[in-house]
Write an enzyme that holds these catalytic residues in place. Structure first.
Site, PDB file in Angstrom:
ATOM      1  N   GLY A  12     -33.566  -2.742 -32.214  1.00  0.00           N
ATOM      2  CA  GLY A  12     -33.544  -4.228 -31.923  1.00  0.00           C
ATOM      3  C   GLY A  12     -32.638  -4.910 -32.984  1.00  0.00           C
ATOM      4  O   GLY A  12     -32.676  -4.670 -34.012  1.00  0.00           O
ATOM      5  N   GLY A 112     -33.938   0.729 -38.130  1.00  0.00           N
ATOM      6  CA  GLY A 112     -35.223   0.833 -38.671  1.00  0.00           C
ATOM      7  C   GLY A 112     -35.675   2.217 -38.613  1.00  0.00           C
ATOM      8  O   GLY A 112     -34.873   3.282 -38.799  1.00  0.00           O
ATOM      9  N   ASN A 113     -37.042   2.367 -38.572  1.00  0.00           N
ATOM     10  CA  ASN A 113     -37.937   3.824 -38.662  1.00  0.00           C
ATOM     11  C   ASN A 113     -36.930   4.791 -37.518  1.00  0.00           C
ATOM     12  O   ASN A 113     -36.766   5.905 -38.049  1.00  0.00           O
ATOM     13  CB  ASN A 113     -39.060   3.751 -38.308  1.00  0.00           C
ATOM     14  CG  ASN A 113     -39.729   3.254 -39.734  1.00  0.00           C
ATOM     15  OD1 ASN A 113     -39.454   3.630 -40.713  1.00  0.00           O
ATOM     16  ND2 ASN A 113     -40.709   2.319 -39.539  1.00  0.00           N
ATOM     17  N   THR A 115     -34.212   4.604 -35.891  1.00  0.00           N
ATOM     18  CA  THR A 115     -32.841   4.789 -36.151  1.00  0.00           C
ATOM     19  C   THR A 115     -32.520   5.859 -37.414  1.00  0.00           C
ATOM     20  O   THR A 115     -31.632   6.654 -37.496  1.00  0.00           O
ATOM     21  CB  THR A 115     -32.118   3.359 -36.507  1.00  0.00           C
ATOM     22  OG1 THR A 115     -32.089   2.806 -35.277  1.00  0.00           O
ATOM     23  CG2 THR A 115     -30.909   3.523 -37.125  1.00  0.00           C
ATOM     24  N   THR A 135     -35.252  -4.180 -40.215  1.00  0.00           N
ATOM     25  CA  THR A 135     -36.287  -4.475 -39.477  1.00  0.00           C
ATOM     26  C   THR A 135     -37.202  -5.571 -39.793  1.00  0.00           C
ATOM     27  O   THR A 135     -37.269  -5.699 -40.993  1.00  0.00           O
ATOM     28  CB  THR A 135     -37.343  -3.255 -39.285  1.00  0.00           C
ATOM     29  OG1 THR A 135     -38.491  -3.594 -38.433  1.00  0.00           O
ATOM     30  CG2 THR A 135     -37.714  -2.626 -40.592  1.00  0.00           C
ATOM     31  N   ASP A 137     -40.188  -5.907 -39.288  1.00  0.00           N
ATOM     32  CA  ASP A 137     -41.328  -5.178 -39.512  1.00  0.00           C
ATOM     33  C   ASP A 137     -41.696  -4.800 -40.919  1.00  0.00           C
ATOM     34  O   ASP A 137     -42.685  -4.681 -41.507  1.00  0.00           O
ATOM     35  CB  ASP A 137     -41.673  -3.855 -38.581  1.00  0.00           C
ATOM     36  CG  ASP A 137     -41.797  -4.395 -37.189  1.00  0.00           C
ATOM     37  OD1 ASP A 137     -42.332  -5.462 -36.860  1.00  0.00           O
ATOM     38  OD2 ASP A 137     -41.286  -3.357 -36.472  1.00  0.00           O
ATOM     39  N   GLY A 180     -45.190  -6.936 -34.178  1.00  0.00           N
ATOM     40  CA  GLY A 180     -45.642  -5.674 -35.223  1.00  0.00           C
ATOM     41  C   GLY A 180     -46.369  -4.765 -34.413  1.00  0.00           C
ATOM     42  O   GLY A 180     -47.658  -5.197 -34.280  1.00  0.00           O
ATOM     43  N   ARG A 275     -55.959 -21.374 -26.679  1.00  0.00           N
ATOM     44  CA  ARG A 275     -54.515 -21.315 -26.312  1.00  0.00           C
ATOM     45  C   ARG A 275     -53.969 -20.353 -26.980  1.00  0.00           C
ATOM     46  O   ARG A 275     -54.076 -19.964 -28.171  1.00  0.00           O
ATOM     47  CB  ARG A 275     -53.879 -22.704 -26.521  1.00  0.00           C
ATOM     48  CG  ARG A 275     -54.168 -23.962 -25.682  1.00  0.00           C
ATOM     49  CD  ARG A 275     -54.077 -23.804 -24.178  1.00  0.00           C
ATOM     50  NE  ARG A 275     -54.089 -24.962 -23.631  1.00  0.00           N
ATOM     51  CZ  ARG A 275     -55.500 -25.345 -23.084  1.00  0.00           C
ATOM     52  NH1 ARG A 275     -56.448 -24.412 -23.342  1.00  0.00           N
ATOM     53  NH2 ARG A 275     -55.801 -26.441 -22.341  1.00  0.00           N
ATOM     54  N   GLN A 283     -38.615 -14.610 -33.008  1.00  0.00           N
ATOM     55  CA  GLN A 283     -38.962 -14.412 -34.241  1.00  0.00           C
ATOM     56  C   GLN A 283     -37.903 -13.531 -34.906  1.00  0.00           C
ATOM     57  O   GLN A 283     -37.497 -13.430 -35.991  1.00  0.00           O
ATOM     58  CB  GLN A 283     -40.049 -13.423 -34.458  1.00  0.00           C
ATOM     59  CG  GLN A 283     -41.452 -14.209 -34.265  1.00  0.00           C
ATOM     60  CD  GLN A 283     -42.726 -13.296 -33.847  1.00  0.00           C
ATOM     61  OE1 GLN A 283     -43.313 -12.914 -34.757  1.00  0.00           O
ATOM     62  NE2 GLN A 283     -42.943 -12.973 -32.605  1.00  0.00           N
TER      63      GLN A 283
END
Length: 357
Positions: A12, A112-113, A115, A135, A137, A180, A275, A283
């Site tokens: 991502g 990240g992980n 990858t 990342t 996260d 997450g 809601r 994000q």
């Protein structure tokens, strides 16, 4: 003889990728006499298919503040890397061949992980690899922080901030679902920073009745609204452990997300109008924060120093106030989870925040 550095971004996108690319390039040009930088297009897909471009120094100007990645990215699951599909392509063999075809002296992999698991695989296959921890996260093992996390935290916190006014004005419960799937660092920190009343994380399965009780307790104390920050991977104690089974059970009950299920339970049992708000990809979009620009620059420059010293098979990390490195073999496949007794959890509970446990 020139040093040829390959760079790819995988998984991502997030703020800071371009700042790292710039940091690597600018430092490499300063530290080494003759450098060529090869940009590999769309992550591991480009390495598998041999799609790349030779970059100019001018390509790295004006990208410090730019979100996303100028090289493009894609998701190539680690589990599929050694699987030969219908296209009859041996992915690992193809990546090794293209590394040689590009005449690379080393390969920088930003991700990240997942990858990093593939990065470790390539290092084991004999390629000169350096990882860079990306990342939102913040769950890459061995590093206190990953680039992209702080920017996402700022955005998620602002989302919660803006929900307070509507929640208070209408006497509503606002359930904000943050990114997450497996770890809750972003939701935990954004929840604390945004003043959430209830924070629900993947690492701490919650009891729906306790969540409802926390909302009722606030109402009884004269507070007509509540803010619930929930990570997308959060789950009830009573739900199936396996994610696929959990999602199937929710879908059968008519819920697409955990936040929808929480909102329905609060509406029914606490009588509070709810809601659901899902900021989603907002994000991880846009320009990196000042913190992430600095961190990314530090990471990129440090990686260039590793190349100069020919130190490979590692990933860059921040531990305390020091930029350092970890062996890929020691961190690949490990996730940094939120511990139930983490100091931030303790602080939040001391402030009266409920985790539904």
């Amino acid at each position: 003889m020139s040093t040829r550095i390959g760079i790819l971004t995988s998984g991502g996108d997030c703020p800071g990728l371009n700042a790292v690319i710039r940091g690597v390039a600018k430092a490499a040009y300063e530290l080494m006499d003759d450098v060529e930088i090869i940009g590999i297009i769309d992550g591991y897909r480009g390495l598998i298919e041999g799609e790349y471009k030779v970059m100019k120094q001018s390509d790295f100007s004006g990208i410090l503040t730019l979100g996303g990645t100028i090289l493009g990215t894609s998701r190539q699951p680690f589990k599929q890397m050694r699987v030969i599909g219908e296209d009859n392509v041996d992915k690992v063999k193809a990546m090794k061949a293209n590394y040689k075809k590009m005449k690379l002296d080393c390969l920088l992999i930003l991700g990240g992980n997942g990858t990093h698991k593939t990065a470790a695989l390539l290092a084991d296959e004999g390629l000169n690899v350096i990882g860079l921890p990306k990342t939102i996260d913040n769950d890459l093992y061995g590093s206190d922080v990953t680039f992209g996390f702080h920017t996402a935290l700022d955005i998620a916190t602002e989302a919660i901030d803006r929900l307070h006014t509507t929640a208070a004005s209408h006497g509503r419960c606002m359930v904000v679902e943050l990114m997450g799937n497996k770890t809750g660092w972003l939701t935990l920190y954004a929840g604390v920073a945004g003043g959430a009343d209830i924070i629900l994380l993947p690492e701490i399965p919650f009891d729906m009745d306790k969540v409802v009780k926390a909302v009722k307790k606030r109402a009884e104390s004269g507070k007509a609204f509540s803010i619930i920050a929930v990570a997308e991977g959060a789950a009830e104690k009573s739900e199936p452990k396996k994610r696929r089974e959990r999602l199937a059970a929710r879908a059968e009950a008519g819920y697409k997300t955990i936040s929808e299920k929480i909102a329905a339970a609060i509406t029914e049992k606490a009588g509070c109008e709810c809601r659901v708000v899902i900021p989603g990809h907002l994000q991880r979009g846009g320009a990196p924060s000042a913190y992430d620009r600095v961190l990314s620059t530090q990471f990129g420059a440090y990686a260039a120093g590793l190349i100069q010293k020919k130190q490979f098979g590692v990933t860059v990390a921040k531990v305390g106030n020091t930029i350092t490195q970890n062996k890929l073999s020691e961190i690949a496949g490990k996730a940094k989870m939120v511990s139930p007794d983490d100091q931030m959890i303790v602080v939040a509970k001391d402030m009266g925040v409920s985790f539904g446990d």
